[in-house]
Design an enzyme around this catalytic site. Structure first.
Site, PDB file in Angstrom:
ATOM      1  N   HIS A 225       0.836  -1.198   0.000  1.00 26.44           N
ATOM      2  CA  HIS A 225       0.000   0.000   0.000  1.00 26.44           C
ATOM      3  C   HIS A 225       0.872   1.250   0.000  1.00 26.44           C
ATOM      4  O   HIS A 225       1.035   1.928   1.013  1.00 26.44           O
ATOM      5  CB  HIS A 225      -0.948   0.004   1.203  1.00 26.44           C
ATOM      6  CG  HIS A 225      -2.062  -0.991   1.085  1.00 26.44           C
ATOM      7  ND1 HIS A 225      -2.080  -2.176   1.772  1.00 26.44           N
ATOM      8  CD2 HIS A 225      -3.190  -0.963   0.330  1.00 26.44           C
ATOM      9  CE1 HIS A 225      -3.182  -2.850   1.465  1.00 26.44           C
ATOM     10  NE2 HIS A 225      -3.859  -2.145   0.585  1.00 26.44           N
ATOM     11  N   HIS A 229       1.480   1.452  -5.850  1.00 23.71           N
ATOM     12  CA  HIS A 229       0.161   0.816  -5.976  1.00 23.71           C
ATOM     13  C   HIS A 229      -0.876   1.830  -6.440  1.00 23.71           C
ATOM     14  O   HIS A 229      -1.700   1.536  -7.315  1.00 23.71           O
ATOM     15  CB  HIS A 229      -0.264   0.223  -4.628  1.00 23.71           C
ATOM     16  CG  HIS A 229      -1.706  -0.160  -4.546  1.00 23.71           C
ATOM     17  ND1 HIS A 229      -2.270  -1.145  -5.330  1.00 23.71           N
ATOM     18  CD2 HIS A 229      -2.724   0.341  -3.783  1.00 23.71           C
ATOM     19  CE1 HIS A 229      -3.567  -1.260  -5.052  1.00 23.71           C
ATOM     20  NE2 HIS A 229      -3.855  -0.362  -4.117  1.00 23.71           N
ATOM     21  N   HIS A 265      -7.083   6.713  -3.453  1.00 21.55           N
ATOM     22  CA  HIS A 265      -7.984   5.732  -2.822  1.00 21.55           C
ATOM     23  C   HIS A 265      -7.375   5.050  -1.609  1.00 21.55           C
ATOM     24  O   HIS A 265      -8.110   4.516  -0.767  1.00 21.55           O
ATOM     25  CB  HIS A 265      -8.407   4.673  -3.851  1.00 21.55           C
ATOM     26  CG  HIS A 265      -7.386   3.608  -4.076  1.00 21.55           C
ATOM     27  ND1 HIS A 265      -6.230   3.828  -4.811  1.00 21.55           N
ATOM     28  CD2 HIS A 265      -7.323   2.328  -3.648  1.00 21.55           C
ATOM     29  CE1 HIS A 265      -5.521   2.721  -4.829  1.00 21.55           C
ATOM     30  NE2 HIS A 265      -6.149   1.791  -4.140  1.00 21.55           N
ATOM     31  N   ASP A 266      -6.050   5.027  -1.462  1.00 19.30           N
ATOM     32  CA  ASP A 266      -5.404   4.432  -0.285  1.00 19.30           C
ATOM     33  C   ASP A 266      -4.517   5.444   0.426  1.00 19.30           C
ATOM     34  O   ASP A 266      -3.528   5.066   1.070  1.00 19.30           O
ATOM     35  CB  ASP A 266      -4.561   3.223  -0.703  1.00 19.30           C
ATOM     36  CG  ASP A 266      -5.370   1.934  -0.746  1.00 19.30           C
ATOM     37  OD1 ASP A 266      -6.383   1.853  -0.036  1.00 19.30           O
ATOM     38  OD2 ASP A 266      -4.994   1.023  -1.510  1.00 19.30           O
ATOM     39  N   ASP A 375      -8.670  -1.517  -8.303  1.00 19.59           N
ATOM     40  CA  ASP A 375      -8.030  -1.695  -7.008  1.00 19.59           C
ATOM     41  C   ASP A 375      -7.504  -3.113  -6.818  1.00 19.59           C
ATOM     42  O   ASP A 375      -6.483  -3.322  -6.148  1.00 19.59           O
ATOM     43  CB  ASP A 375      -9.023  -1.338  -5.894  1.00 19.59           C
ATOM     44  CG  ASP A 375      -8.361  -1.273  -4.528  1.00 19.59           C
ATOM     45  OD1 ASP A 375      -7.132  -1.064  -4.468  1.00 19.59           O
ATOM     46  OD2 ASP A 375      -9.067  -1.436  -3.521  1.00 19.59           O
TER      47      ASP A 375
END
Length: 501
Positions: A225, A229, A265-266, A375
């Site tokens: 993460h 990524h 998104h992360d 994802d």
């Protein structure tokens, strides 16, 4: 004297261009003392760097060593904003008081004493890039392309971006060519390629500022993460946005939201999953009441950076808030605990054939499904890429398991290195999470890309199965170990998915 980091850099396997040598005085050196000036192509592998100066600017000295370019420059301009000084690392959000687990170092490697971490240097703004963006903003010709990459030193990365829509895009190679700045370079390129910077009248400096802060807020010590990524998910999202059904229906605002959601998104992911945060009484779990803890944090972190950089400050307040809300809706859709809800709704739409992409809510739902696919698309990549991602995500799982063992906590599913293998983890994840989602996506968008993804998925699953069978050969009839890998499929698959999302 201040230290500025110039992005991107000259790869070690590329000589200093002649037109650069003619513009600047330069010395290129290597382990062989005979290499000066333009290096001999036969000895490029030995080259270690270069020192050069700009004849038009006697206050700058450029030093290129080991793939990094650092500028030592006396800065007289007051409009240059550097977020932090070398050696200063602000306190990270996410360190937990109960366990004393510092998420900054959870996945880090030991560094030699006295060395300055590369991340601390990477945090600094590029002075030259700032000035270039400012000049373009103040009066570049309208038809000129935006110079997003340094043409002198990043030709290979630029060539890769010409094929950014290819499903075989190697994000690891691109990250090396951009010296760890794949997320900034790729997202900036896509925003420009779609014409979103011009269409939404975005400030070039603010856009780059925002993307740099986004990249900084990913924990690059995390094996999985991290910003690479995020860049990979953004590239996958771009591939989906180019699918015929979406190309014909999505608005520019939809595309902007899709790219921003993929990139953020992360954001600020701590490298551990939601159950870990809950059972350690982490403040984020309490803040979001144990519901979509990580996804809510990613969303709020993204909104914080949007407001800090004032990226949309020129838009009406109502439009800016709408973008933030829709961005949150997309990011929250990546919560794997709600996987079945989204998948059932998607399947129902397809069974009833009632998806109308002229409807804004339906378009938004398809964007949510596209982001969910992006994802967890690693198992659908070519084996060379998919295998690397599998190793990285499993390494992150096992790091969490080691922390849980150390503090005598119940080890989370898939995080015990003694009870799981990379192959068993991937086989379960592909079977119960990835295959159902991408089968429905192929029903929605039956294109060459969809068939390619399903083809890679099948081949990759077969490869992991073969490796698992070989590893379990010592078990009688090869049954015990595979059986353990497929126990409780739903809970095990969802546990892994919550970490990958």
């Amino acid at each position: 004297m201040e230290l500025c980091y110039q992005l991107p850099v000259l790869p070690l396997d590329r000589p200093v261009p002649k037109h650069v040598l003619s513009r600047r005085g330069a010395i290129s050196f290597s382990s062989s003392s005979s290499l000066f000036g333009a290096p001999d192509p036969r000895q490029l592998s030995q080259r270690r760097g270069a020192i050069s100066y700009d004849s038009s600017d006697q206050t700058a000295l450029y030093i290129r060593m080991l793939g990094a370019c650092v500028i030592f420059k006396q800065l007289f301009s007051r409009d240059v904003r550097v977020r932090s000084q070398v050696g200063f690392e602000p306190e990270r959000r996410g360190s937990h008081p109960y366990l004393g687990v510092d998420f900054r170092t959870l996945h880090s490697r030991a560094e030699s004493a006295g060395s300055i971490p590369a991340r601390r240097i990477q945090r600094l703004f590029s002075f030259q890039r700032h000035l270039l963006s400012s000049r373009l903003l103040r009066g570049a010709p309208h038809l000129n392309p935006l110079h997003i990459l340094d043409e002198d030193y990043c030709g290979q990365a630029k060539c890769m971006l010409e094929k950014v829509g290819s499903w075989n895009f190697d994000i690891f190679l691109f990250d090396r060519l951009t010296n760890g700045n794949s997320l900034v370079c790729l997202t900036f390129h896509l925003l420009n390629q779609y014409g979103l910077i011009e269409l939404f009248q975005l400030d070039m400096v603010k856009v780059r500022h925002f993307l740099v802060l986004v990249q900084e807020d990913y924990h690059n010590q995390n094996p999985y993460h991290n910003a690479v990524h995020a860049a990979d998910v953004t590239q996958a999202m771009h591939c989906y946005l180019r699918e015929p059904k979406l190309t014909q229906s999505l608005t520019s605002c939809d595309i902007l939201l899709g790219l921003l959601a993929a990139a953020t998104h992360d954001l600020d992911h701590p490298g551990v999953n939601q159950p870990f945060l809950i059972k350690t009484n982490h403040y984020l779990a309490a803040l979001y009441r144990n519901t979509s803890v990580l996804e809510n944090h990613h969303w709020k972190s993204a909104v914080g950076l949007l407001r800090e950089t004032e990226l949309f400050s020129h838009l009406p307040a109502e439009d800016s808030l709408s973008i933030e809300r829709q961005l949150g809706s997309l990011i929250l859709a990546t919560d794997i605990s709600r996987q079945n809800d989204y998948l059932s709704r998607f399947r129902t739409h397809l069974d009833e054939n009632n998806l109308c992409l002229g409807n804004a809510s339906h378009r938004h739902f398809i964007l949510q499904m596209a982001l969910k696919c992006a994802d967890i698309c690693n198992p659908c990549r070519p084996w060379e890429l998919s295998k690397q991602w599998s190793e990285k995500v499993t390494e992150e799982f096992f790091h969490q398991g080691d922390i849980e063992k150390k503090h005598k906590l119940e080890v989370s599913p898939l995080c015990d290195s003694e009870a799981n293998t990379i192959a068993s983890v991937q086989i379960g994840f592909m079977t119960y999470v990835v295959e159902p989602l991408f089968a429905e996506w192929a029903r929605f968008s039956d294109t060459r890309l969809s068939q390619t993804m399903l083809g890679h998925l099948g081949l990759n699953k077969a490869s992991w199965s073969a490796m698992e069978s070989e590893a379990s050969g010592s078990f009688e009839e090869g049954e015990s170990e595979p059986a353990r890998a497929t126990e409780e499929p739903s809970s095990r698959a969802l546990s892994q998915g919550s970490q990958e999302s």
